[in-house]
Design an enzyme around this catalytic site. Structure first.
Site, short mmCIF file in Angstrom:
data_model
loop_
_atom_site.label_atom_id
_atom_site.label_comp_id
_atom_site.label_asym_id
_atom_site.label_seq_id
_atom_site.Cartn_x
_atom_site.Cartn_y
_atom_site.Cartn_z
N CYS A 1 0.83 -1.21 0.00
CA CYS A 1 0.00 0.00 0.00
C CYS A 1 0.86 1.26 0.00
CB CYS A 1 -0.88 0.05 1.26
SG CYS A 1 -1.95 -1.38 1.52
N ASP B 1 21.55 36.87 -12.31
CA ASP B 1 20.26 37.16 -12.94
C ASP B 1 19.70 38.48 -12.41
OD1 ASP B 1 17.79 35.94 -14.48
OD2 ASP B 1 17.03 36.74 -12.59
#
Length: 526
Positions: free
Chosen positions: A34, A469
């Site tokens: 499970c 950046d």
């Protein structure tokens, strides 16, 4: 994690869905495995066994739970975080390499012997590459069985099984039901989720490459609607906002609340529509060959970074007081990636030192000049992005006006394209991230920003960082962080190994279209 039994037991007792895909719980008394979040009564602790993969549980003789469907859980985030042999192998298996090229093909792409790959996968995952690929085929088969009206023979071959007998045996063994029983048991939608005018066996693959400028016949054999699960929370704003704001006309578009794009898959072209929902991403795939289904799903999940563990990422980043406010305001940001790493590398060069709109214009011109047209999709999706071979052959003959940028950038583009076309640089799912960085940095015109952008979105490195950046530096200034590349890089070491996600939170401080869903008003962005 599966080695830490006490931790696994706590996750199972709390039915914590965050651990779905991290490990699988097998019950010795019932011979069932499970998810950790399975709603069934928790068995006696002495009857529990924990496995790192569904394939390992199947190898040990356990069948999938019919209630929690562990085969449909999100993938383990480990394979997108790590860059070692096992992680690279798992990414390639998810992309369908074993089904297409066998274990020798997998080993060749990794640069190791078949024996070494087999040994390392068995040691860590309890299953070899064939068993892992078989588990993936079973999951694809179940999806087609439960959501389509395809004949079982077509399902078997579309899922990648070599014979109907192997398909029947695998389904019975893993799900304890025959394919027909599995279909009858499924809860069917009022309208079939898959419409199939032809069969997988009769489809004519269009092949991975086409001559530029020629129309590629798009003869869909099926349109499949499915749900892509993820670990909550998920903030769709920057994820879909980035994809929509940078969309290449003809290849990508935002329409009717969904991101649409064409895909180049191993057996032919395809198209996908991805729509964010509160508990899943709705995915509609139009395929020319159903054998591409599992590969298409894998690439869409990778595009949206759906196997990430946002709780772990956000908890770590929020330890820095400068990021805590951003994380708590919109938790669950993902890194927008790409279904085609080579394509993104080209787009990274096109986007050097220009606006988002200018980068889109450059990419559109390139696609219109060298990308094959795709007939039969309708709407604004008209092209595939060119292959690297198409670009290598076609770029020298393009008028300089078609790509109006400096000669140095044109040299960078042609050099990169040639390296990718000749496969001297590998940016694929099984690539070595650091080795690829070194190779990219050695090419003319590829500075740190371009290399780290490719590492973040094409290679999928969660620790890529862009200290130069402009958006990152502006955010750093607003937050009182160092703004020099060296100072910001030094400060960012505290964010490792999740600096790619830190970039998303830093970018989100600006009112740029990449930070909001296209349907949101400007004021909705904080």
């Amino acid at each position: 994690m599966y080695d830490d039994a006490e931790r696994c037991v706590r996750a199972v007792r709390s039915r914590d869905s965050r651990f779905d895909g991290w490990f699988f719980t097998a019950v010795r008394s019932t011979r069932i495995y499970c998810r950790p979040s399975c709603p069934a009564i928790v068995p006696r602790i002495e009857n529990l066994r924990f496995y790192p993969s569904a394939a390992a549980a199947q190898q040990a003789g356990y069948r999938a739970c019919k209630r929690c469907r562990p085969d449909a859980s999100p993938g383990s985030p480990l394979w997108d975080v790590r860059a070692d042999l096992v992680a690279r192998a798992m990414r390639l298996i998810a992309d369908g390499v074993v089904d297409r090229d066998g274990v020798p093909g997998l080993a060749a792409q990794l640069g190791y012997s078949t024996r070494q790959v087999q040994r390392q996968l068995l040691a860590e995952l309890g299953a070899g590459p064939l068993a892992l690929a078989r588990a993936q085929r079973a999951q694809t088969a179940r999806l087609l069985i439960e959501t389509s009206d395809l004949p079982m023979g077509d399902v078997a071959f579309a899922a990648g099984f070599a014979s109907i007998r192997a398909f029947n045996d695998a389904v019975r063994e893993i799900f304890a039901l025959s394919p027909t029983e599995l279909r009858h048991r499924a809860v069917r939608a009022p309208i079939p989720l898959v419409t199939v005018p032809g069969s997988a066996e009769s489809s004519q693959p269009a092949g991975p490459a086409h001559s530029p400028g020629l129309a590629v016949p798009m003869r869909p054999v099926g349109t499949l609607s499915l749900r892509l699960p993820f670990r909550a929370p998920l903030c769709p704003d920057n994820l879909f906002g980035h994809l929509a704001a940078t969309a290449i006309p003809g290849v990508e578009q935002w329409r009717d609340g969904a991101f649409h794009r064409t895909l180049r898959l191993p057996h032919g072209p395809a198209a996908v529509a991805l729509r964010p929902r509160p508990d899943h991403v709705a995915c509609q795939l139009t395929l020319t060959d159903l054998r591409d289904l599992s590969t298409a799903i894998s690439r869409c999940r990778r595009l949206l970074d759906l196997d990430a563990d946002p709780v772990a990422v956000d908890a770590h980043l929020a330890e820095d007081p400068t990021l805590a406010r951003l994380v708590h305001a919109a938790p669950g940001r993902r890194v927008p990636r790409t279904p085609d790493p080579d394509e993104f590398a080209v787009r990274a060069i096109l986007g050097q030192q220009v606006s988002t709109a200018a980068a889109r214009t450059h990419a559109r011109r390139l696609v219109e000049a060298l990308g094959p047209r795709v007939d039969g999709l309708g709407g604004a999706l008209t092209h595939l992005f060119p292959t690297m071979r198409d670009l290598a052959d076609g770029l020298p003959g393009l008028d300089e006006a078609a790509l109006a940028f400096p000669r140095s950038r044109r040299i960078a583009l042609t050099t990169l394209v040639e390296a990718l076309a000749e496969r001297t640089i590998d940016l694929g799912a099984g690539a070595d991230w650091q080795h690829a960085r070194v190779q990219l940095a050695a090419l003319p015109g590829l500075g740190p920003w371009t290399v780290e952008s490719i590492a973040m979105r094409a290679l999928g490195d969660p620790d890529a960082f862009l200290p130069t950046d402009l958006g990152v530096r502006r955010a750093a200034a607003d937050l009182g962080l160092p703004t020099s590349a060296g100072g910001l890089g030094a400060h960012s070491t505290a964010w490792r190994p999740w600096r790619s996600y830190a970039v998303q939170y830093l970018w989100a401080t600006s009112d740029h279209p990449i930070n909001r869903m296209p349907d949101q008003p400007r004021s909705a962005t904080a």
